[in-house]
Scaffold this active site. Structure first.
Site, PDB file in Angstrom:
ATOM      1  N   ILE A 157      -7.043  53.467 -15.478  1.00 23.03           N
ATOM      2  CA  ILE A 157      -6.134  54.467 -14.938  1.00 23.03           C
ATOM      3  C   ILE A 157      -4.834  54.377 -15.731  1.00 23.03           C
ATOM      4  CG2 ILE A 157      -7.139  54.548 -12.629  1.00 23.03           C
ATOM      5  CD1 ILE A 157      -5.016  52.684 -11.622  1.00 23.03           C
ATOM      6  N   ASP A 158      -4.025  55.428 -15.671  1.00 21.91           N
ATOM      7  CA  ASP A 158      -2.811  55.494 -16.477  1.00 21.91           C
ATOM      8  C   ASP A 158      -1.788  54.445 -16.062  1.00 21.91           C
ATOM      9  OD1 ASP A 158      -3.902  57.669 -17.779  1.00 21.91           O
ATOM     10  OD2 ASP A 158      -2.949  59.134 -16.448  1.00 21.91           O
ATOM     11  N   LYS A 159      -0.873  54.180 -16.961  1.00 18.05           N
ATOM     12  CA  LYS A 159       0.189  53.191 -16.739  1.00 18.05           C
ATOM     13  C   LYS A 159       0.926  53.426 -15.421  1.00 18.05           C
ATOM     14  CE  LYS A 159       4.712  51.836 -18.593  1.00 18.05           C
ATOM     15  NZ  LYS A 159       5.700  52.048 -19.683  1.00 18.05           N
ATOM     16  N   THR A 161       0.010  55.315 -12.858  1.00 14.27           N
ATOM     17  CA  THR A 161      -0.854  55.589 -11.710  1.00 14.27           C
ATOM     18  C   THR A 161      -1.156  54.263 -11.016  1.00 14.27           C
ATOM     19  OG1 THR A 161      -1.872  57.516 -12.765  1.00 14.27           O
ATOM     20  CG2 THR A 161      -3.098  56.494 -10.973  1.00 14.27           C
ATOM     21  N   ARG A 261      -4.259  65.089 -13.793  1.00 12.24           N
ATOM     22  CA  ARG A 261      -2.959  65.597 -14.228  1.00 12.24           C
ATOM     23  C   ARG A 261      -3.116  66.913 -14.985  1.00 12.24           C
ATOM     24  NH1 ARG A 261      -0.514  60.474 -17.251  1.00 12.24           N
ATOM     25  NH2 ARG A 261       1.401  61.736 -17.262  1.00 12.24           N
TER      26      ARG A 261
END
Length: 356
Positions: A157-159, A161, A261
């Site tokens: 998962i993104d930084k 998130t 997103r």
């Protein structure tokens, strides 16, 4: 892939010592194309402008000779990026970083990741990552090598998130879990706060995800039949309408980079506070200075995309038992929702036509 950084230091008469960082052999079927465009497609985390600067500095080589940006590559050409510094050592070292371990046994770990933590080293983040923290946590496990690609992260998962991730501690576990993700038999749901009041209570977003040619750090959506990008499907459900923003649950059929997103922006409802996808603009609401101040205070409470990986479900790779986990909303998202509750109550909020 690393981002290209060009230093402006003066060089001695003999020129700098150069080190090979990337090498590409042009495919037999490649049509002639500018080398800067070719490398931009290969080095997805570097902009075309940076590649052009690298070529101007003599760092872009074709068949062992420096070339300019307008050189057109042809089948069989060997394209290399030569920089004036050695490659960064990507060996993963254990680092004593706190972990929120939700579950652990001999085969798997489930971790609740905080906002601001990069999952895997790269692109200027070579330490302080989740992978470094896991290496420390498992430093006494002789069967776990953090540098072995056959163990470790199964998905990412993104930084910025928050939420749940599963880590495989054995090659067998990673192979099994990887197959579950590939076959789409895992279950993942996210909570997101998005701009606007969605027309429907739920829906399905289908659109291929591909890198945005105008911004290589952002993804964009193309038509499912375009042949461009990777197929992606997101299902969403309204959890709570909060006036000019909406709390939604998103369930993934596919797991593409920035999928939620990009998909939510595509339908006109970017994630709140998502700077890369336009969510730090005031996209809905009033024109009053009071409202603007309220929104900026909301951004201070939650200075990141409002996205949380809430649930994760998979079949245990050894026992065959169904495993389901849920993570509570982090403090910043809870505080953000509370602030919208107060705003709605204080302003005797009414449903308006401009809240679509």
């Amino acid at each position: 892939m690393e981002e290209i950084i060009i230093d402006n230091e003066e060089l001695d008469d003999e020129g700098p010592q150069l080190y090979e960082h990337h090498r590409f052999v042009v495919d037999k079927g490649q049509v002639p194309v500018r080398v800067d465009k070719y490398m931009c497609e290969k080095l997805t985390h570097s902009s075309r402008n940076r590649i052009q600067k690298a070529a101007d500095a003599g760092f872009v080589h074709v068949n062992d000779r420096p070339v300019k940006s307008n050189y057109k590559v042809r089948p069989g050409d060997v394209v290399t990026l030569m920089l004036d510094r050695p490659q960064f050592d990507t060996t993963i070292e254990p680092e004593d970083i706190p972990l929120d371990v939700v579950y652990e046994d001999k085969e798997v770990m489930v971790i609740n990741k905080p906002a601001g933590m990069v999952v895997h080293p790269g692109c200027g983040n070579f330490s302080g990552t989740l992978v470094n923290a896991i290496a420390w946590h498992l430093k006494d496990d002789k069967g776990y090598d953090p540098n072995d690609p056959e163990v470790g992260l199964v998905h990412r998962i993104d930084k910025d998130t928050t939420g749940l991730l599963v880590i495989a501690k054995t090659p067998e576990a990673k192979s099994n879990l990887g197959l579950q993700f590939f076959n789409k038999t895992t279950h993942r749901s996210y909570l997101a706060i998005v701009w606007g009041n969605l027309t429907e209570d739920g829906g399905r977003i289908e659109g291929n995800i591909t890198r945005d040619p105008k911004d290589r750090l952002r993804m964009t959506v193309t038509a499912p039949d375009s042949g461009i990008g990777k197929p992606a499907v997101t299902h969403y459900r309204v959890v709570e309408r909060l006036g000019y923003v909406t709390l939604v649950e998103c369930v993934l059929e596919t797991g593409r980079t920035h999928q939620i997103r990009a998909h939510m922006r595509h339908i006109g409802h970017p994630l709140f506070a998502d700077e890369r996808y336009g969510g730090t603009e005031i996209l809905r609401g009033e024109r009053s200075s009071t409202y603007k101040a309220f929104i900026h205070n909301c951004f201070k409470i939650c200075p990141r995309q409002a996205l949380h990986a809430q649930t994760l479900g998979f079949v245990h790779p050894k026992t065959g038992k169904q495993m389901d986990f849920t993570s509570s909303l982090p403090d910043d998202l809870s505080a953000l929702i509370d602030k919208w509750h107060i705003y709605m109550k204080g302003n005797e909020y009414k449903q308006l036509n401009d809240l679509e």
